[in-house]
Design a protein around this motif. Structure first.
Motif, PDB file in Angstrom:
ATOM      1  N   CYS A  85       0.795  -1.199   0.065  1.00 50.02           N
ATOM      2  CA  CYS A  85      -0.057  -0.055   0.060  1.00 50.02           C
ATOM      3  C   CYS A  85       0.787   1.230  -0.086  1.00 50.02           C
ATOM      4  CB  CYS A  85      -0.703  -0.129   1.459  1.00 50.02           C
ATOM      5  SG  CYS A  85      -1.943   1.523   1.336  1.00 50.02           S
ATOM      6  N   HIS A  87       0.103   4.011   1.260  1.00 51.35           N
ATOM      7  CA  HIS A  87       0.004   4.699   2.839  1.00 51.35           C
ATOM      8  C   HIS A  87       1.018   4.353   3.491  1.00 51.35           C
ATOM      9  CE1 HIS A  87      -2.471   5.490   6.469  1.00 51.35           C
ATOM     10  NE2 HIS A  87      -1.900   6.637   6.057  1.00 51.35           N
ATOM     11  N   ARG A  88       0.910   3.184   4.086  1.00 50.35           N
ATOM     12  CA  ARG A  88       2.231   2.708   5.271  1.00 50.35           C
ATOM     13  C   ARG A  88       2.705   1.405   4.763  1.00 50.35           C
ATOM     14  NH1 ARG A  88       0.182   4.223  10.816  1.00 50.35           N
ATOM     15  NH2 ARG A  88       2.281   3.230  11.305  1.00 50.35           N
ATOM     16  N   GLY A  89       2.484   1.020   3.431  1.00 46.21           N
ATOM     17  CA  GLY A  89       3.245  -0.272   3.063  1.00 46.21           C
ATOM     18  C   GLY A  89       2.758  -1.420   3.555  1.00 46.21           C
ATOM     19  N   ALA A  90       1.383  -1.565   4.124  1.00 43.97           N
ATOM     20  CA  ALA A  90       0.759  -2.726   4.316  1.00 43.97           C
ATOM     21  C   ALA A  90       0.469  -3.846   2.908  1.00 43.97           C
ATOM     22  CB  ALA A  90      -0.610  -2.743   5.015  1.00 43.97           C
ATOM     23  N   CYS A 105      -6.926  -2.058   0.854  1.00 47.14           N
ATOM     24  CA  CYS A 105      -5.680  -2.620   1.844  1.00 47.14           C
ATOM     25  C   CYS A 105      -6.549  -2.748   3.180  1.00 47.14           C
ATOM     26  CB  CYS A 105      -4.791  -1.098   2.113  1.00 47.14           C
ATOM     27  SG  CYS A 105      -3.624  -1.334   3.305  1.00 47.14           S
ATOM     28  N   TYR A 107      -5.233  -2.520   6.355  1.00 48.06           N
ATOM     29  CA  TYR A 107      -4.703  -1.830   7.329  1.00 48.06           C
ATOM     30  C   TYR A 107      -5.660  -0.517   7.600  1.00 48.06           C
ATOM     31  CZ  TYR A 107      -1.161   0.059  10.591  1.00 48.06           C
ATOM     32  OH  TYR A 107      -0.527   0.651  11.709  1.00 48.06           O
ATOM     33  N   HIS A 108      -5.929   0.608   6.765  1.00 46.78           N
ATOM     34  CA  HIS A 108      -6.695   1.707   6.753  1.00 46.78           C
ATOM     35  C   HIS A 108      -7.832   1.842   5.674  1.00 46.78           C
ATOM     36  CE1 HIS A 108      -2.622   2.450   8.404  1.00 46.78           C
ATOM     37  NE2 HIS A 108      -3.447   2.885   9.493  1.00 46.78           N
ATOM     38  N   GLN A 109      -7.951   0.777   4.808  1.00 46.08           N
ATOM     39  CA  GLN A 109      -8.807   0.677   3.841  1.00 46.08           C
ATOM     40  C   GLN A 109      -8.704   1.686   2.683  1.00 46.08           C
ATOM     41  OE1 GLN A 109     -10.343  -0.308   7.101  1.00 46.08           O
ATOM     42  NE2 GLN A 109      -9.795  -2.223   6.002  1.00 46.08           N
ATOM     43  N   TRP A 110      -7.534   1.932   2.422  1.00 43.96           N
ATOM     44  CA  TRP A 110      -7.371   2.739   1.077  1.00 43.96           C
ATOM     45  C   TRP A 110      -7.790   1.729  -0.228  1.00 43.96           C
ATOM     46  CZ3 TRP A 110      -2.753   6.196  -0.052  1.00 43.96           C
ATOM     47  CH2 TRP A 110      -2.622   7.348   0.862  1.00 43.96           C
TER      48      TRP A 110
HETATM   49 FE1  FES Z   1      -2.797   0.746   3.578  1.00 47.77          FE
HETATM   50 FE2  FES Z   1      -2.962   2.479   5.738  1.00 47.77          FE
HETATM   51  S1  FES Z   1      -1.120   1.164   5.074  1.00 47.77           S
HETATM   52  S2  FES Z   1      -4.644   2.206   4.106  1.00 47.77           S
END
Ligand code: FES
Length: 264
Positions: A85, A87-90, A105, A107-110
């Motif tokens: 992702c 955002h933060r790489g999940a 994603c 983690y935070h649903q992007w």
């Molecule tokens: Fe993917 Fe935050 S790491 S939405």
């Protein structure tokens, strides 16, 4: 910090016709070298088209330590991305294959479209521009239904491989195949041992007795002057099928007959 001189000194110490020095199989520093010099820069087979039968199908795997995902877009196009992702790489898609309308994603649903563009990211600041963000692409090539990924910015030449493999593989119509069964084999060994084992069949008769029924495990049975090979090549020529062998710097391919008793 990797000491390249040590790697090359070890390579030079290899006796011709012998296996690599032990460090190439069990030294963590050499393994890091492998990841950087080989896994991060080579074309690597990741799967076949039958694993991605329809729009939204995905195939997620890991090359070295890098998760990647191949996705079939709504128009049928296959695309490769880092499965990570922005955002933060999940990791976005679970390892394996499946089907999704969007890549979400966990983690935070992007949420990403199948072409890798960012569709939505909840509760971001007003200046946030989703159009400026998309999944990071990886190089993806398709040869007659077999899929290859390269993580390098500038991948090695692929066309010679494509030209060599296509005549051998295309008649099997992998893109029209259906996945009937799959199994996962985890080998607890350095990857080079797995490759070396696969390149020789010295062990086959003793270790895989069932394989010797369909597969010509004895070296003599695959020599060009063997009557079996000559008859096979004549049959393939009459059918317009290439047999090879063809090979390049990092690949080789050929068509050879299974044992007569195992042929349909
Ligand atoms: Fe993917 Fe935050 S790491 S939405």
């Amino acid at each position: 910090m990797l000491d390249l001189r040590r790697v090359f000194t070890l390579l030079e110490s290899r006796l011709p016709g012998h296996t690599l020095p032990q460090e190439f199989y069990n030294d963590p520093e050499i393994f890091e070298f492998d990841l950087e010099a080989i896994h991060s820069r080579s074309w690597i087979l990741v799967g076949v088209e039958a694993e991605l039968p329809s729009a939204g199908s995905y195939l997620a795997t890991t090359i070295g330590r890098s998760p990647v995902v191949v996705v079939r877009d709504n128009d049928g196009t296959l695309r490769g991305f880092h499965n990570s992702c922005r955002h933060r790489g999940a990791q976005i898609c679970e390892t394996g294959h499946g089907r999704k309308g969007r890549l979400v994603c966990p983690y935070h649903q992007w949420t990403y479209r199948l072409d890798g563009s960012l569709q939505g990211a909840a509760r971001m600041q007003a200046t946030f521009d989703p159009d400026a963000i998309r999944l990071q692409p990886v190089h993806l090539e398709n040869v007659a239904g077999s899929l290859y990924v390269c993580l390098a910015d500038e991948p090695p030449d692929f066309e010679e491989f494509r030209d060599g493999l296509t005549p051998l593989l295309a008649p099997h119509r992998l893109a029209d195949a259906k996945l009937a069964h799959e199994s996962t084999l985890v080998e607890r060994a350095n990857w080079k041992l797995v490759m070396e084992n696969a390149r020789e069949c010295y062990h086959c008769a003793a270790r895989h007795p069932g394989l010797s029924f369909p597969f010509p495990v004895r070296r003599g049975s695959r020599q060009p002057d063997s009557p079996v090979i000559q008859q096979f090549e004549a049959r393939m020529a009459a059918a317009g099928l290439a047999v090879g062998p063809v090979e390049g710097e990092w690949w080789q391919a050929s068509r050879f007959p299974l044992n007569e008793a195992a042929s349909p």
